[in-house]
Write a protein that holds these residues in place. Structure first.
Motif, mmCIF file in Angstrom:
data_model
loop_
_atom_site.group_PDB
_atom_site.id
_atom_site.type_symbol
_atom_site.label_atom_id
_atom_site.label_comp_id
_atom_site.label_asym_id
_atom_site.label_seq_id
_atom_site.Cartn_x
_atom_site.Cartn_y
_atom_site.Cartn_z
ATOM 1 N N PHE A 130 -7.436 1.382 -9.018
ATOM 2 C CA PHE A 130 -6.367 0.841 -9.870
ATOM 3 C C PHE A 130 -6.154 -0.669 -9.747
ATOM 4 O O PHE A 130 -5.268 -1.210 -10.394
ATOM 5 N N VAL A 131 -6.918 -1.329 -8.901
ATOM 6 C CA VAL A 131 -6.747 -2.796 -8.786
ATOM 7 C C VAL A 131 -8.031 -3.527 -9.179
ATOM 8 O O VAL A 131 -7.990 -4.535 -9.888
ATOM 9 N N MET A 132 -9.168 -3.005 -8.718
ATOM 10 C CA MET A 132 -10.452 -3.673 -8.991
ATOM 11 C C MET A 132 -11.346 -2.763 -9.822
ATOM 12 O O MET A 132 -11.516 -1.588 -9.463
ATOM 13 N N PRO A 133 -11.947 -3.274 -10.893
ATOM 14 C CA PRO A 133 -12.878 -2.414 -11.631
ATOM 15 C C PRO A 133 -14.161 -2.186 -10.842
ATOM 16 O O PRO A 133 -14.555 -3.025 -10.025
ATOM 17 N N THR A 183 -5.135 11.158 -6.492
ATOM 18 C CA THR A 183 -3.873 11.904 -6.376
ATOM 19 C C THR A 183 -3.568 12.214 -4.914
ATOM 20 O O THR A 183 -2.434 12.038 -4.442
ATOM 21 N N ALA A 184 -4.604 12.640 -4.179
ATOM 22 C CA ALA A 184 -4.382 12.980 -2.765
ATOM 23 C C ALA A 184 -3.905 11.742 -2.000
ATOM 24 O O ALA A 184 -2.970 11.818 -1.182
ATOM 25 N N ALA A 185 -4.517 10.595 -2.285
ATOM 26 C CA ALA A 185 -4.126 9.365 -1.582
ATOM 27 C C ALA A 185 -2.683 8.992 -1.947
ATOM 28 O O ALA A 185 -1.866 8.671 -1.071
ATOM 29 N N ALA A 186 -2.367 9.063 -3.247
ATOM 30 C CA ALA A 186 -1.015 8.678 -3.679
ATOM 31 C C ALA A 186 0.038 9.590 -3.054
ATOM 32 O O ALA A 186 1.121 9.146 -2.649
ATOM 33 N N ARG A 187 -0.291 10.877 -2.929
ATOM 34 C CA ARG A 187 0.676 11.828 -2.331
ATOM 35 C C ARG A 187 0.930 11.502 -0.858
ATOM 36 O O ARG A 187 2.045 11.636 -0.364
ATOM 37 N N LYS A 188 -0.137 11.104 -0.164
ATOM 38 C CA LYS A 188 0.060 10.735 1.251
ATOM 39 C C LYS A 188 1.015 9.553 1.354
ATOM 40 O O LYS A 188 1.892 9.513 2.215
ATOM 41 N N PHE A 189 0.838 8.582 0.452
ATOM 42 C CA PHE A 189 1.739 7.423 0.497
ATOM 43 C C PHE A 189 3.156 7.827 0.119
ATOM 44 O O PHE A 189 4.118 7.352 0.714
ATOM 45 N N TYR A 221 0.838 -3.003 2.666
ATOM 46 C CA TYR A 221 0.518 -1.799 1.885
ATOM 47 C C TYR A 221 1.362 -1.763 0.599
ATOM 48 O O TYR A 221 0.885 -1.400 -0.470
ATOM 49 N N THR A 222 2.633 -2.145 0.740
ATOM 50 C CA THR A 222 3.530 -2.088 -0.422
ATOM 51 C C THR A 222 3.072 -3.080 -1.490
ATOM 52 O O THR A 222 3.098 -2.779 -2.692
ATOM 53 N N HIS A 223 2.642 -4.230 -1.030
ATOM 54 C CA HIS A 223 2.174 -5.235 -1.985
ATOM 55 C C HIS A 223 0.946 -4.722 -2.745
ATOM 56 O O HIS A 223 0.870 -4.785 -3.972
ATOM 57 N N ARG A 224 -0.003 -4.178 -2.002
ATOM 58 C CA ARG A 224 -1.233 -3.697 -2.647
ATOM 59 C C ARG A 224 -0.942 -2.534 -3.588
ATOM 60 O O ARG A 224 -1.458 -2.465 -4.705
ATOM 61 N N LEU A 225 -0.089 -1.610 -3.134
ATOM 62 C CA LEU A 225 0.216 -0.448 -3.980
ATOM 63 C C LEU A 225 1.017 -0.858 -5.213
ATOM 64 O O LEU A 225 0.860 -0.271 -6.289
ATOM 65 N N SER A 226 1.835 -1.895 -5.081
ATOM 66 C CA SER A 226 2.538 -2.409 -6.270
ATOM 67 C C SER A 226 1.515 -2.922 -7.262
ATOM 68 O O SER A 226 1.618 -2.673 -8.473
ATOM 69 N N ASP A 227 0.507 -3.636 -6.754
ATOM 70 C CA ASP A 227 -0.560 -4.118 -7.640
ATOM 71 C C ASP A 227 -1.274 -2.955 -8.331
ATOM 72 O O ASP A 227 -1.763 -3.087 -9.450
ATOM 73 N N ALA A 228 -1.341 -1.826 -7.619
ATOM 74 C CA ALA A 228 -2.032 -0.662 -8.196
ATOM 75 C C ALA A 228 -1.154 0.059 -9.230
ATOM 76 O O ALA A 228 -1.640 0.938 -9.945
#
Ligand SMILES: N[C@@H](CCC(=O)N[C@@H](CS)C(=O)NCC(=O)O)C(=O)O
Length: 286
Positions: A130-133, A183-189, A221-228
């Motif tokens: 979701f951040v880099m193609p 989805t699995a990664a997002a759920r862990k977060f 982590y929050t910064h990167r996930l916000s970018d995502a």
């Protein structure tokens, strides 16, 4: 402490480096965490950029310093330290003020840092989706085979971590990051942030009244996930406000500025994903 043994270090010139030297990459989450820590501590350090975009981390020179092929790496007075959390725990002891791993909560802090590190591949998966193609983030086959062929040791033995890295990048080359993996990664977060949100109720920082390494680690982590595209404001409003307050501080904000072309690339990716209905929110049902 992940300090390398003398026999692990093949690029011998670093043994002569005196003072604090950091091999790092501007856009790497673990490097950003380390640089913020150095800023907050006011430690003078010598930068050695390692360009992950051109895969300099898989050159024999860099693999001779960290056979794992990962940044950041600290060289302090000729001693080589790898693994960002181990580097920071070490620096906190050598440069004690301000203390960012308080003595009273040391064991708890180290436990929380292990949980954070365990999520690193999940962060990478969401970054690569979701951040880099994919066409920009994929490793060149030549670089990967140099990495595979350059045999090195960590602590005197072949490093099992390398197989994990190779498997990640080969899988990514074959199939990218699937909806299921994202989805699995997002759920862990989501679960981890639920716990952090509860922890932050009624106190300004994650470990209480003062800033600690746990804040720095989760800020990144929050910064990167916000970018995502992770919807912090909606799902974790207390963490969202905590993040914005840290982002206001120069020691933090200056380390996470993505160059304009990168921001454009992510914006373009999100525009395509919005049209296809494949944003992080849609894919993971957040
Ligand atoms: N557990 C390691 C993770 C280090 C790591 O994965 N670093 C990433 C950048 S954040 C890296 O060097 N990736 C290599 C690559 O992208 O080729 C640490 O905390 O230092």
């Amino acid at each position: 402490m992940a300090r390398l043994l003398d026999e692990d270090i093949k690029t011998r010139e670093v043994l002569d480096w005196q003072g604090v030297h950091l091999l790092h990459f501007a856009g790497s989450a673990c490097s950003q965490k380390t640089r913020i820590f150095l800023n907050v501590k006011g430690i003078d350090w010598v930068p050695h950029p390692v360009n992950l975009a051109t895969q300099q981390n898989y050159t024999p020179w860099f693999l001779g310093i960290n056979p794992r092929g990962l940044v950041p790496v600290l060289v302090h007075d000729g001693a080589v330290h790898i693994e960002s959390n181990d580097i920071l725990a070490y620096l906190d002891q050598v440069f004690p003020a301000p203390q960012l791993i308080p003595d009273v909560t040391r064991q708890e802090t180290l436990g929380l840092l292990r949980e954070e590190d365990d999520l690193h591949l999940d962060l990478r998966a969401l970054t690569m989706r979701f951040v880099m193609p994919k066409f920009l983030a994929s490793k060149k086959p030549d670089s990967l085979s140099t990495y595979e062929r350059t045999l090195g040791t960590v602590g005197g033995v072949p490093d099992p971590r390398k197989e994990i890295e190779l498997a990640f990048w080969r899988d990514y080359a074959r199939q990218g990051i699937s909806d299921e993996a994202a989805t699995a990664a997002a759920r862990k977060f989501q679960k981890a942030y639920g716990a952090l949100e509860a922890r932050l109720q009624g106190q300004p920082y994650l470990m209480g009244e003062s800033l600690s390494l746990i804040d720095i680690a989760w800020f990144i982590y929050t910064h990167r996930l916000s970018d995502a595209g992770y919807p912090f404001e909606r799902l974790h409003p207390v963490m969202h406000r905590w993040y914005l307050a840290l982002l206001d501080r120069e020691e933090f904000s200056q380390e996470v500025q993505a160059p304009p072309p990168f921001r454009l690339v992510t914006r373009g990716l999100h525009a395509v994903q919005a049209v296809r209905g494949s944003s992080l929110v849609r894919v993971a049902g957040l």
